[in-house]
Design an enzyme around this catalytic site. Structure first.
Site, PDB file in Angstrom:
ATOM      1  N   THR A  29       2.510  -2.200   4.286  1.00 55.22           N
ATOM      2  CA  THR A  29       2.637  -0.775   4.032  1.00 55.22           C
ATOM      3  C   THR A  29       3.961  -0.482   3.352  1.00 55.22           C
ATOM      4  O   THR A  29       4.944  -1.212   3.522  1.00 55.22           O
ATOM      5  CB  THR A  29       2.601   0.037   5.332  1.00 55.22           C
ATOM      6  OG1 THR A  29       3.761  -0.282   6.114  1.00 55.22           O
ATOM      7  CG2 THR A  29       1.346  -0.230   6.135  1.00 55.22           C
ATOM      8  N   ASP A  30       4.004   0.605   2.589  1.00 52.52           N
ATOM      9  CA  ASP A  30       5.290   1.174   2.229  1.00 52.52           C
ATOM     10  C   ASP A  30       5.921   1.675   3.527  1.00 52.52           C
ATOM     11  O   ASP A  30       5.259   1.806   4.547  1.00 52.52           O
ATOM     12  CB  ASP A  30       5.106   2.306   1.215  1.00 52.52           C
ATOM     13  CG  ASP A  30       6.342   2.519   0.347  1.00 52.52           C
ATOM     14  OD1 ASP A  30       7.435   2.080   0.762  1.00 52.52           O
ATOM     15  OD2 ASP A  30       6.220   3.124  -0.730  1.00 52.52           O
ATOM     16  N   TRP A  31       7.199   1.974   3.489  1.00 54.49           N
ATOM     17  CA  TRP A  31       7.980   2.196   4.716  1.00 54.49           C
ATOM     18  C   TRP A  31       7.605   3.537   5.361  1.00 54.49           C
ATOM     19  O   TRP A  31       8.110   4.584   5.002  1.00 54.49           O
ATOM     20  CB  TRP A  31       9.457   2.140   4.369  1.00 54.49           C
ATOM     21  CG  TRP A  31      10.095   0.793   4.583  1.00 54.49           C
ATOM     22  CD1 TRP A  31      11.268   0.569   5.223  1.00 54.49           C
ATOM     23  CD2 TRP A  31       9.630  -0.503   4.173  1.00 54.49           C
ATOM     24  NE1 TRP A  31      11.554  -0.783   5.250  1.00 54.49           N
ATOM     25  CE2 TRP A  31      10.555  -1.464   4.615  1.00 54.49           C
ATOM     26  CE3 TRP A  31       8.502  -0.951   3.508  1.00 54.49           C
ATOM     27  CZ2 TRP A  31      10.407  -2.827   4.403  1.00 54.49           C
ATOM     28  CZ3 TRP A  31       8.350  -2.304   3.278  1.00 54.49           C
ATOM     29  CH2 TRP A  31       9.291  -3.226   3.720  1.00 54.49           C
ATOM     30  N   THR A  32       6.717   3.470   6.366  1.00 57.56           N
ATOM     31  CA  THR A  32       6.229   4.680   7.021  1.00 57.56           C
ATOM     32  C   THR A  32       6.430   4.610   8.523  1.00 57.56           C
ATOM     33  O   THR A  32       6.583   3.528   9.095  1.00 57.56           O
ATOM     34  CB  THR A  32       4.718   4.872   6.763  1.00 57.56           C
ATOM     35  OG1 THR A  32       4.045   3.633   7.006  1.00 57.56           O
ATOM     36  CG2 THR A  32       4.445   5.303   5.356  1.00 57.56           C
ATOM     37  N   SER A  92       0.849  -1.197   0.000  1.00 54.59           N
ATOM     38  CA  SER A  92       0.000   0.000   0.000  1.00 54.59           C
ATOM     39  C   SER A  92       0.881   1.241   0.000  1.00 54.59           C
ATOM     40  O   SER A  92       1.907   1.295   0.674  1.00 54.59           O
ATOM     41  CB  SER A  92      -0.936  -0.006   1.213  1.00 54.59           C
ATOM     42  OG  SER A  92      -0.209  -0.137   2.418  1.00 54.59           O
TER      43      SER A  92
END
Length: 766
Positions: A272-275, A239
């Site tokens: 998730t993308d790296w957040t 995402s």
């Protein structure tokens, strides 16, 4: 007392024996045995070196870096037999560290051609073979998932990560993406198709709100993902960072569950993308199974949420079950003994084979190409001496080498002018030092694009002497781009120093009756209108991977007949692109770093990007309104010619088969890409003049040889999204199938009838 001790010991032994170890068959049993803390831990990733992201310390101090330089790990629970699994960046190859402490060995990975070049082959079988090699390196370097392929649409030529992506067209994106996924996953490792969804710019990518209407989302920005899910079932989907019509994609249940799972049938996990920490409760509820890179705060939030009722236990269990279903497929779970020694040499050979097939011959006046070996060659342009093998950021690869153009041409038997080689060698050293002094750490940090240096302004005599002493000139124009920032409008254009160089070379060599060849070593579209007047031949080499120079030489000499075709339109002017009205304009890496929140809110298309152009993306727009372009979608020349005949479209089951016969009418062997565009009958909805629905590529045909291509599509593929009905609607009536060499080169047409169809969907993502 002794009897009680024996009984107690026996009970403990029985309990220990009864404790389940994870298998593919007992996932539900293991799930029941897990504590709430363990469940929460499984939903949060572990990344070695979290301090880089300004996050709390690693929640598992023992996780460390299983593979140094990998993007992260999933959690392990030893008592239940759940191992760590390893996630590595991609998508141009495995992104890990090439050096390890106290280890004399190196761990280089193959630098494969960029995604745009691979798509430009239009060869799904070749792309699948590249995927197999990439999957093998993922496996042999001890990783379980590679974070790719990149499948976002090239809404604007200026997106900094377009080099990772496949096309402006969702069918090309979906079919090429599915081929890559199938290739990688054939090796027993997984992918994470990204970035889901509407992540079409890098500027303020963490907080930009993409505002897209339902029809445009469905037909353009989600369709490629849908095709890939249906045809390849990726193990994971990533995402994206951005908001989408309000909420973050990472907490959007309509996107991650209603569409992805309920409508498309996705079976894997979403990560998730790296957040950093966002709304953990909403992410879990939305079906975002794995929160990466992960931190202790998120684990605690899940535990607390389950205890106070703000996170449903059934959502936690659902997500954990998916994670366990993923884990049991992985090499780490199966105990695979990875070698750390993939066959880089064999993969380099494949890279050299694949790259030429995706290069696009844009111009070839007076059959300038192919060139005869042994020619004395003057090389101009700093990039000739330092080719771009790929882009930067997480899509880069620590590769053992990049063959430059000098070496590639010398390997092919050309004689390179030593005077110019010396000039550029000295100038390059100066120019990069100057750029470093001007830009600081951006030039030395490999995450950021290599700075474009000005071309040296050589004296008039230099060009004239070069023309006298050499048989031809080759000029390379280069562009670098990467993660974290978009290209500027100026980066699209050919700058003053480049134009001066092109003009000087062309005039000097044409005065001597000698040809000029231009190589475009770029990751995205540039202004070819400013190149055409100063070139006899133009080869779009893209960024061809670590065998770059050899691959380019193979095309220049005719060792490989170019068969690549554009998967993105090259406009005449950057402002011809409809999306650029709503795209961040000339914001550099530095600019964004210096912006505060108020400045970001006030800067157009930074806080919010409105996709007001709707379906007018790429050729759909240019063909519908009749707008001139520099090079159309699907365009690409060959050293031979092809004839199309016997067009036919037949109904077969629930779908259609389009047949076309392609004959090589030229004098050398070559391959041809056939594109099938469909024009729909007039109906309730306005539609583009035509849309690509299938494509195929011949084998290498000898002169005079023919091959019939069969291109398949379905009634569902013909549908448009009707928001009034919240359904995909295929109008009944007469359609026109157009067999084409490009969007502007229709070779054969045939009419066929299709029945009306309606596929109901959910009213979501408003």
């Amino acid at each position: 007392m002794k009897t009680k001790l024996i009984i107690a010991t026996a009970m403990m032994a029985t309990t220990a024996m009864a404790q389940p170890k994870l298998t593919p068959q007992n996932i539900d049993q293991v799930l029941k045995e897990m504590t709430l803390q363990e469940k929460a831990t499984m939903l949060v990733g572990y990344t070695f070196g979290n301090s880089y992201w300004g996050l709390p310390s690693d929640p598992d101090p023992n996780a460390g870096a299983i593979v140094l330089g990998a993007a992260g790990n999933t959690a392990k629970i030893e008592r239940l037999g759940i191992p760590h699994t390893v996630l590595t960046d991609g998508p141009a190859g495995v992104h890990i560290s090439e050096k390890r402490p106290n280890d004399p060995n190196t761990y280089y990975c193959t630098g494969f051609p960029i995604g745009t070049l691979l798509a430009s082959t239009w060869n799904t079988e070749l792309v699948e073979r590249v995927g197999q090699a990439m999957g093998n390196e993922t496996l042999e370097y001890g990783c379980d998932v590679i974070l790719g392929p990149g499948m976002n649409i090239m809404r604007s030529p200026l997106c900094g990560r377009n080099f990772e992506y496949y096309s402006e067209d969702p069918f090309v994106t979906g079919l090429i993406g599915a081929a890559m996924i199938n290739g990688i996953q054939s090796q027993g490792v997984g992918v994470s198709a990204k970035h889901f969804a509407a992540n079409n710019q890098e500027t303020n990518r963490l907080n930009n709100n993409s505002v897209v209407d339902q029809r445009t989302l469905r037909e353009i920005y989600l369709k490629g993902f849908e095709i890939a899910v249906r045809k390849s079932q990726p193990w994971t989907i990533m995402s994206s960072y951005n908001f989408l019509n309000g909420p973050w994609t990472q907490e959007n249940k309509e996107l991650l569950t209603t569409i992805l799972r309920d409508e498309w049938g996705f079976k894997g996990i979403v990560m998730t993308d790296w957040t950093n920490t966002r709304h953990t409760d909403r992410q879990v509820a939305a079906g975002n199974d794995l929160l990466t890179p992960g931190n202790a705060e998120q684990i605690n939030a899940i535990v607390k949420g389950a205890q106070d009722g703000t996170i449903k236990m059934e959502d936690i269990d659902r997500n954990v079950r998916r994670i366990l279903e993923y884990v049991v497929k992985t090499p780490h779970f199966k105990g695979y003994k990875f070698s750390n020694k993939p066959d880089i040499q064999a993969h380099a050979k494949l890279t050299r084979e694949a790259a030429p097939e995706g290069m696009v011959l844009l111009k070839n006046e007076n059959t300038t190409l192919p060139l005869e070996s042994g020619k004395k060659t003057a090389l101009f342009g700093t990039t000739s001496y330092n080719l771009y093998g790929g882009g930067t950021g997480s899509g880069d690869v620590n590769k053992p080498y990049v063959i430059d153009l000098v070496k590639g041409l010398e390997n092919a038997g050309f004689i390179i002018n030593e005077t110019l080689r010396g000039v550029y060698s000295k100038y390059k050293e100066f120019a990069y030092l100057e750029a470093e002094a001007e830009m600081g750490t951006l030039t030395t940090n490999s995450f950021f694009p290599r700075p474009r240096v000005n071309e040296p302004q050589l004296g008039k005599n230099t060009y004239q002497f070069a023309a006298q002493d050499n048989d031809l000139a080759i000029v390379t124009v280069g562009r670098s781009s990467g993660e974290g920032g978009d290209r500027t409008f100026a980066d699209f254009d050919i700058n003053d120093d480049e134009q001066a160089m092109l003009k000087s070379v062309y005039e000097a060599f044409h005065s001597a009756g000698k040809p000029v060849v231009v190589i475009l070593n770029v990751g995205g579209a540039v202004n070819t209108e400013e190149v055409k007047p100063f070139a006899d031949a133009i080869l779009l080499a893209w960024q061809p991977g670590m065998e770059a120079g050899n691959s380019i030489a193979d095309v220049l000499t005719g060792k490989v007949n170019p068969s690549g075709k554009l998967t993105v339109t090259f406009p005449c002017e950057i402002d011809d692109v409809p999306a650029n009205k709503n795209f961040p304009r000339d914001i550099t890496f530095w600019d964004e770093f210096k912006m505060n929140d108020e400045m970001k809110k006030a800067t157009p298309c930074v806080a919010e990007t409105r996709y007001e152009e709707g379906l007018n993306v790429g050729y759909r727009y240019y063909q519908t309104v009749g707008k001139s372009v520099s090079y159309p979608f699907g365009y690409g020349l060959s050293y031979t010619t092809f004839e199309y005949s016997k067009p036919k479209v037949s109904k077969k089951g629930k779908g259609y088969v389009a047949a076309i016969t392609v004959k090589n009418t030229g004098s050398v062997a070559g391959k041809e890409v056939v594109q099938l565009y469909i024009t729909a009958p007039k109906g309730k909805l306005d539609k583009p003049a035509m849309e690509l629905k299938a494509f195929g590529k011949t084998r290498e045909l000898k002169p005079g040889e023919s091959q019939q291509l069969l291109l398949t599509f379905s009634g569902y593929d013909l549908a448009s999204y009707d928001t009034d009905q919240q359904a995909w609607v295929t109008d009944g009536g007469e359609y026109t199938a157009k067999f084409a060499a490009s969007a502007e080169d229709i070779r054969q047409t045939v009419k066929f009838k299709a029945s009306a169809e309606t596929v109901k969907c959910h009213d979501v993502l408003k």
